[in-house]
Scaffold this active site. Structure first.
Site, PDB file in Angstrom:
ATOM      1  N   CYS A 103     -19.618  55.662 -15.492  1.00  0.00           N
ATOM      2  CA  CYS A 103     -18.454  55.949 -16.340  1.00  0.00           C
ATOM      3  C   CYS A 103     -18.268  54.800 -17.314  1.00  0.00           C
ATOM      4  CB  CYS A 103     -17.215  56.114 -15.454  1.00  0.00           C
ATOM      5  SG  CYS A 103     -15.677  56.113 -16.381  1.00  0.00           S
ATOM      6  N   THR A 194      -8.928  54.160 -14.827  1.00  0.00           N
ATOM      7  CA  THR A 194     -10.277  53.879 -15.323  1.00  0.00           C
ATOM      8  C   THR A 194     -10.257  52.801 -16.406  1.00  0.00           C
ATOM      9  OG1 THR A 194     -11.062  56.094 -14.846  1.00  0.00           O
ATOM     10  CG2 THR A 194     -12.207  54.927 -16.605  1.00  0.00           C
ATOM     11  N   GLU A 260     -11.926  51.206 -11.610  1.00  0.00           N
ATOM     12  CA  GLU A 260     -10.590  51.792 -11.462  1.00  0.00           C
ATOM     13  C   GLU A 260      -9.689  50.748 -10.809  1.00  0.00           C
ATOM     14  OE1 GLU A 260     -13.212  53.441  -9.761  1.00  0.00           O
ATOM     15  OE2 GLU A 260     -13.707  54.518 -11.599  1.00  0.00           O
ATOM     16  N   HIS A 295      -9.781  66.295 -22.171  1.00  0.00           N
ATOM     17  CA  HIS A 295     -10.466  65.459 -21.185  1.00  0.00           C
ATOM     18  C   HIS A 295     -11.407  66.268 -20.288  1.00  0.00           C
ATOM     19  CE1 HIS A 295     -11.121  61.569 -19.679  1.00  0.00           C
ATOM     20  NE2 HIS A 295     -10.565  61.745 -18.498  1.00  0.00           N
ATOM     21  N   TYR A 299     -15.861  65.655 -19.772  1.00  0.00           N
ATOM     22  CA  TYR A 299     -16.681  65.451 -18.571  1.00  0.00           C
ATOM     23  C   TYR A 299     -18.139  65.864 -18.751  1.00  0.00           C
ATOM     24  CZ  TYR A 299     -13.540  63.156 -15.464  1.00  0.00           C
ATOM     25  OH  TYR A 299     -12.766  62.190 -14.877  1.00  0.00           O
ATOM     26  N   CYS A 301     -19.825  63.943 -20.058  1.00  0.00           N
ATOM     27  CA  CYS A 301     -20.394  62.618 -19.764  1.00  0.00           C
ATOM     28  C   CYS A 301     -21.312  62.704 -18.555  1.00  0.00           C
ATOM     29  CB  CYS A 301     -19.281  61.604 -19.516  1.00  0.00           C
ATOM     30  SG  CYS A 301     -18.317  61.928 -18.019  1.00  0.00           S
ATOM     31  N   GLU A 449     -15.162  61.073  -8.974  1.00  0.00           N
ATOM     32  CA  GLU A 449     -14.485  61.167 -10.269  1.00  0.00           C
ATOM     33  C   GLU A 449     -14.701  62.563 -10.862  1.00  0.00           C
ATOM     34  OE1 GLU A 449     -15.865  58.635 -13.576  1.00  0.00           O
ATOM     35  OE2 GLU A 449     -13.775  58.013 -13.736  1.00  0.00           O
TER      36      GLU A 449
HETATM   37  C1  LIG Z   1     -12.579  57.790 -10.256  1.00  0.00           C
HETATM   38  C2  LIG Z   1     -11.295  58.291 -10.825  1.00  0.00           C
HETATM   39  C3  LIG Z   1     -10.900  57.871 -12.088  1.00  0.00           C
HETATM   40  C4  LIG Z   1      -9.681  58.290 -12.622  1.00  0.00           C
HETATM   41  N1  LIG Z   1      -9.278  57.815 -13.850  1.00  0.00           N
HETATM   42  C5  LIG Z   1      -8.027  58.100 -14.295  1.00  0.00           C
HETATM   43  C6  LIG Z   1      -7.530  57.517 -15.501  1.00  0.00           C
HETATM   44  O1  LIG Z   1      -8.208  56.765 -16.185  1.00  0.00           O
HETATM   45  N2  LIG Z   1      -6.269  57.817 -15.894  1.00  0.00           N
HETATM   46  C7  LIG Z   1      -5.486  58.634 -15.176  1.00  0.00           C
HETATM   47  O2  LIG Z   1      -4.358  58.847 -15.577  1.00  0.00           O
HETATM   48  N3  LIG Z   1      -5.911  59.189 -14.024  1.00  0.00           N
HETATM   49  C8  LIG Z   1      -7.164  58.943 -13.569  1.00  0.00           C
HETATM   50  N4  LIG Z   1      -7.616  59.523 -12.409  1.00  0.00           N
HETATM   51  C9  LIG Z   1      -6.664  60.304 -11.622  1.00  0.00           C
HETATM   52  C10 LIG Z   1      -6.960  61.779 -11.493  1.00  0.00           C
HETATM   53  O3  LIG Z   1      -6.474  62.481 -12.594  1.00  0.00           O
HETATM   54  C11 LIG Z   1      -6.299  62.207 -10.169  1.00  0.00           C
HETATM   55  O4  LIG Z   1      -7.103  61.679  -9.131  1.00  0.00           O
HETATM   56  C12 LIG Z   1      -6.137  63.696 -10.022  1.00  0.00           C
HETATM   57  O5  LIG Z   1      -5.201  64.176 -10.931  1.00  0.00           O
HETATM   58  C13 LIG Z   1      -5.709  64.055  -8.592  1.00  0.00           C
HETATM   59  O6  LIG Z   1      -4.575  63.330  -8.208  1.00  0.00           O
HETATM   60  P1  LIG Z   1      -4.582  62.504  -6.842  1.00  0.00           P
HETATM   61  O7  LIG Z   1      -5.795  61.662  -6.811  1.00  0.00           O
HETATM   62  O8  LIG Z   1      -3.265  61.847  -6.718  1.00  0.00           O
HETATM   63  O9  LIG Z   1      -4.802  63.566  -5.703  1.00  0.00           O
HETATM   64  P2  LIG Z   1      -3.700  64.474  -4.954  1.00  0.00           P
HETATM   65  O10 LIG Z   1      -2.621  64.824  -5.920  1.00  0.00           O
HETATM   66  O11 LIG Z   1      -3.293  63.741  -3.725  1.00  0.00           O
HETATM   67  O12 LIG Z   1      -4.543  65.731  -4.625  1.00  0.00           O
HETATM   68  C14 LIG Z   1      -5.245  65.917  -3.394  1.00  0.00           C
HETATM   69  C15 LIG Z   1      -5.339  67.421  -3.118  1.00  0.00           C
HETATM   70  O13 LIG Z   1      -4.029  67.958  -2.964  1.00  0.00           O
HETATM   71  C16 LIG Z   1      -3.818  69.034  -3.862  1.00  0.00           C
HETATM   72  N5  LIG Z   1      -2.428  68.952  -4.363  1.00  0.00           N
HETATM   73  C17 LIG Z   1      -1.766  67.853  -4.788  1.00  0.00           C
HETATM   74  N6  LIG Z   1      -0.503  68.174  -5.151  1.00  0.00           N
HETATM   75  C18 LIG Z   1      -0.370  69.484  -4.959  1.00  0.00           C
HETATM   76  C19 LIG Z   1       0.699  70.403  -5.149  1.00  0.00           C
HETATM   77  N7  LIG Z   1       1.885  69.999  -5.600  1.00  0.00           N
HETATM   78  N8  LIG Z   1       0.470  71.689  -4.855  1.00  0.00           N
HETATM   79  C20 LIG Z   1      -0.736  72.103  -4.396  1.00  0.00           C
HETATM   80  N9  LIG Z   1      -1.780  71.278  -4.178  1.00  0.00           N
HETATM   81  C21 LIG Z   1      -1.596  69.985  -4.452  1.00  0.00           C
HETATM   82  C22 LIG Z   1      -4.823  68.821  -4.990  1.00  0.00           C
HETATM   83  O14 LIG Z   1      -5.158  70.027  -5.645  1.00  0.00           O
HETATM   84  C23 LIG Z   1      -6.000  68.208  -4.241  1.00  0.00           C
HETATM   85  O15 LIG Z   1      -6.783  69.217  -3.685  1.00  0.00           O
HETATM   86  C24 LIG Z   1      -8.854  59.164 -11.879  1.00  0.00           C
HETATM   87  C25 LIG Z   1      -9.275  59.598 -10.618  1.00  0.00           C
HETATM   88  C26 LIG Z   1     -10.468  59.169 -10.095  1.00  0.00           C
HETATM   89  C27 LIG Z   1     -10.864  59.646  -8.720  1.00  0.00           C
HETATM   90  S1  SF4 Z   2     -15.036  61.311 -19.518  1.00  0.00           S
HETATM   91 FE1  SF4 Z   2     -16.575  60.517 -18.126  1.00  0.00          FE
HETATM   92  S2  SF4 Z   2     -17.283  58.545 -18.912  1.00  0.00           S
HETATM   93 FE2  SF4 Z   2     -15.463  59.142 -20.037  1.00  0.00          FE
HETATM   94  S3  SF4 Z   2     -13.834  58.050 -18.979  1.00  0.00           S
HETATM   95 FE3  SF4 Z   2     -13.920  60.095 -18.059  1.00  0.00          FE
HETATM   96  S4  SF4 Z   2     -15.355  59.978 -16.338  1.00  0.00           S
HETATM   97 FE4  SF4 Z   2     -15.588  58.100 -17.584  1.00  0.00          FE
END
Ligand SMILES: Cc1cc2nc3c(=O)[nH]c(=O)nc-3n(C[C@H](O)[C@H](O)[C@H](O)COP(=O)(O)OP(=O)(O)OC[C@H]3O[C@@H](n4cnc5c(N)ncnc54)[C@H](O)[C@@H]3O)c2cc1C
Ligand code: SF4
Length: 508
Positions: A103, A194, A260, A295, A299, A301, A449
Site C-alpha cells: 500500500c 493509512t 497504519e 475509494h 482498490y 491498487c 486491507e
Molecule cells: C489496513 C487498513 C487500512 C485502513 N486505512 C484507513 C484509512 O486510511 N482511513 C480511514 O478512515 N480508514 C481506514 N481503514 C478503516 C476501514 O475503513 C475500516 O476498517 C472499515 O470501515 C471497517 O471498520 P472496522 O475496522 O471498525 O470494523 P467493524 O466496524 O468492527 O466491522 C467488523 C464486522 O462487523 C460488521 N459491522 C460493524 N458494524 C455493523 C453494524 N452497525 N451493523 C451490521 N454489521 C456491522 C462489519 O460489516 C464487519 O463484518 C483501514 C482499515 C484497514 C484494515
Molecule cells: S487504494 Fe490501495 S494503495 Fe491506495 S491507500 Fe488504499 S489500499 Fe493503499
C-alpha cells in the site's frame, strides 16, 4: 511544519521533508525519535516516496495539469477534471502496486479531496456557507507544495449498534469540543489510519450517517500531521520486526511496506479557514458515499500487487522445476483472470465517470462497489493459489542467518536445491516474497486491507442492493414474457442504467 521544502519533487525531497517534525509516536511502548530513520517505519516511507519518483519518471501517468493552480501537479493532489483523469488514477495505482508490492498510502487523501470538492460545494449551496472556497484554497496550497494528505474517516466507533451521541464515551467518534473566534477544537480518535505518520496534512471526516443529535460530530477539517495534541500509536504488522534484523531475505520485500496507526486527538485546534463542515450533519452521508465511491475503485491498487504475486508464483514454479505442468499453468491463468476482473470493474467505474455540480468528476458508484467487493475476495483466492504453487517451504524456510552460517548454510544449500541451475538464495527470496504478501507484512495490504479498507464487504452489498433495481429488471422480464397487467416500480431506469446507456456528456 518543521521541514517542509517549498516544493517537494523527488522521493528524496519528500523523505527529507518528514525529518525533524517531532511527532509523538508510540511504538513498542516507547516514543519514536525520528520515524524516517526507524527500520520498521522506513519501508512505508519508501513506498510513499515512490509516488513522487513515479511522477518524475512517468509524468503523464502520475501527474496532471491542474486548472486550479495552472501547475502540473502530482496526480494524488489533482481534482479530477474528466473521466479520463479518473481512469489515469487507476492506471497509476496499478503501476505503483507493481512497483512497491504494498500500500503506497496516498489514495485516501486523493479520494478525500475529490469527494470534498463536490460536497463542500453542495453544503454551501444549501447553507450559504463558504466551505468550498476555503477548501479550494487548501487544495491550491497542497498542490503548490506537493504534499501528502492522509484521509481520516474511520472512528473507533465503540458499540457498533449505536451512533456517536449514544455512546457511553463521546470520544469514540471525533467531535468538536470547543470553538472561538479563531477556529474549533476537536477531540477523539481515528483508527487504522493509512500513512498518517508519513503525511503532511490529515483531513478529518465523519465515518457514519449522522442525525441531528450528532451535530457535534459533523466535522470536516484539515490538520497538519504535527499539530499540537495529536498522538500516534503505531499499528503492528505480521512479521514486522524482521526489518530490524540483519540481512534482507527474511523481509520478503525489504524496501517497501504499508503503515497504519491509531491517531488520538486531544483538543486539536483547526482554524476556520481549514474547517470544511461544521454541524451540517445531513451532509455526512453524502460525503461518505462519495468518498467510498472513489475509494472503492481505487482498490485496483491491489491488481498491481496481484501482478507481483502472480509473477512470484510463476517464478517459484520455475525454480521448483514445474513451470510447464498443466495444473500450474491453469492456476496462473486463474490468478490472472481474478486479478483482471478486479481491474475491469475499477476501470469501467472510472470510464463511466460523470461531472458533478462543482465541476469535479465522480466515477460510477455501482461498478465501484463491485470492484471493491471483488477485492474483498479475489486476493484471498490468488494468495491461496500462490501458496499452493509455492509448496510448504513458504512457511518452513529457515532463516537468513542459518543460510549464512558456516555449518548450517552448506546443509541448506544442499537440501534446498530445486531445479538444476537455480540459485538457492533466489529460491529463498521468492518464497519469502510470497510469505510477505500472503502471511507477512504486506499481507496487511494485500489481504486484510482488501477486506476492510474502504468498508467491510457488507457495506458494498448494501450499496449494490440500493442500486440494483430489481423492479425495473422484473419489468424487462415480464415484457418479454408477454405479461402486460403486472408492472413493477420503478418503471424508469436508475441513475446506474442512465449512465450505462448515456451517449452524451451531462451532469447527473
Ligand atoms: C489496513 C487498513 C487500512 C485502513 N486505512 C484507513 C484509512 O486510511 N482511513 C480511514 O478512515 N480508514 C481506514 N481503514 C478503516 C476501514 O475503513 C475500516 O476498517 C472499515 O470501515 C471497517 O471498520 P472496522 O475496522 O471498525 O470494523 P467493524 O466496524 O468492527 O466491522 C467488523 C464486522 O462487523 C460488521 N459491522 C460493524 N458494524 C455493523 C453494524 N452497525 N451493523 C451490521 N454489521 C456491522 C462489519 O460489516 C464487519 O463484518 C483501514 C482499515 C484497514 C484494515
Ligand atoms: S487504494 Fe490501495 S494503495 Fe491506495 S491507500 Fe488504499 S489500499 Fe493503499
Amino acid at each position: 511544519m518543521a521541514n517542509v521544502l517549498k516544493t517537494i519533487r523527488t522521493g528524496d525531497d519528500y523523505i527529507e521533508s518528514l525529518r525533524g517534525r517531532d511527532l509523538k509516536i508510540y511504538l513498542f511502548g516507547e516514543l519514536v525519535k525520528e520515524p524516517v530513520d526507524h527500520p520498521m517505519i522506513r519501508p512505508s516511507i519508501n513506498a510513499v516516496a515512490e509516488t513522487y519518483d513515479l511522477a518524475v519518471r512517468e509524468e503523464e501517468l502520475a501527474s496532471a495539469n491542474s486548472s486550479l493552480t495552472g501547475l502540473k501537479v502530482n496526480r494524488f493532489l489533482h481534482i479530477a477534471e474528466s473521466a479520463q483523469d479518473l481512469v489515469l488514477q487507476n492506471k497509476m495505482q496499478r503501476k505503483l502496486g507493481q512497483n512497491t508490492g504494498t500500500c503506497f498510502q496516498r489514495c485516501v487523501g486523493m479520494d478525500a479531496l475529490n469527494s470534498l470538492h463536490s460536497t463542500t460545494f453542495e453544503i454551501d449551496e444549501k447553507h450559504g456557507t463558504d466551505y468550498h472556497k476555503r477548501f479550494l484554497e487548501f487544495v491550491k496550497m497542497v498542490q503548490k507544495e506537493n504534499l501528502v494528505i492522509g484521509g481520516a474517516m474511520t472512528d473507533p466507533k465503540g458499540d457498533r449498534s449505536k451512533g456517536p451521541a449514544e455512546q457511553d464515551d463521546p470520544d469514540l467518534f471525533t467531535r468538536i469540543v470547543d470553538k472561538d473566534e479563531k477556529g474549533i477544537y476537536v477531540s477523539g480518535a481515528k483508527a487504522h489510519q493509512t500513512g498518517c505518520i508519513n503525511s503532511h496534512w490529515i483531513i478529518l471526516m465523519p465515518t457514519v450517517r449522522l442525525t441531528e443529535n450528532d451535530k457535534d460530530w459533523a466535522i470536516v477539517g484539515a490538520i497538519p500531521a504535527d499539530a499540537k495534541g495529536v498522538t500516534y500509536i503505531y499499528g503492528r504488522q505480521s512479521c514486522d520486526t524482521r526489518s530490524m534484523e540483519e540481512g534482507d531475505i527474511d523481509d520478503g520485500n525489504a524496501k517497501y511496506g504499508g503503515q497504519e496507526a491509531l491517531i488520538i486527538l486531544d483538543r486539536v485546534f483547526i482554524p476556520w479557514e481549514k474547517v470544511f463542515m461544521n454541524g451540517e450533519y445531513e451532509f455526512a452521508s453524502m460525503l461518505i458515499e462519495r468518498f467510498t465511491c472513489y475509494h472503492r475503485r481505487s482498490y485496483v491498487c491491489k491488481t498491481g500487487l496481484g501482478d507481483v504475486l502472480i509473477g512470484a508464483a510463476a517464478t517459484i514454479a520455475d525454480y521448483n522445476g514445474v513451470p510447464k505442468v498443466s495444473h500450474i499453468k491453469d492456476k496462473i491463468i486463474e490468478m490472472t483472470h481474478l486479478n483482471e476482473t478486479i481491474f475491469a470493474a475499477g476501470l469501467a467505474s472510472s470510464h463511466q465517470g460523470h461531472k458533478m455540480k462543482s465541476g469535479v468528476y465522480l466515477n460510477d458508484d455501482m461498478l465501484a462497489q463491485v470492484c471493491k467487493h471483488n477485492v474483498t475476495r479475489f486476493p484471498y483466492e490468488i494468495s491461496r493459489l500462490a501458496q499452493d504453487i509455492a509448496g510448504g517451504l513458504v512457511v518452513t524456510l529457515p532463516s537468513e542467518k542459518d543460510f549464512r552460517h558456516p555449518e548450517a548454510g552448506p546443509l541448506l544449500k544442499k537440501y534446498l536445491a530445486g531445479r538444476k541451475g537455480v540459485d538457492i538464495e533466489n529460491r529463498m527470496r521468492i518464497l519469502r516474497l510470497i510469505e510477505n504478501m500472503t502471511l507477512g507484512r504486506n499481507a496487511v495490504g494485500y489481504l486484510t486491507e482488501s477486506m476492510h479498507g474502504a468498508g467491510s464487504p457488507q457495506a458494498q452489498r448494501i450499496q449494490i442492493q440500493r442500486q440494483m433495481q430489481v423492479g425495473y429488471k422484473k419489468n424487462l422480464a415480464k415484457h418479454l414474457a408477454g405479461i402486460t397487467n403486472d408492472v413493477e416500480e420503478p418503471r424508469e431506469p436508475s441513475e446506474y442504467f442512465k449512465r450505462v446507456f448515456k451517449t452524451k456528456e451531462s451532469v447527473l
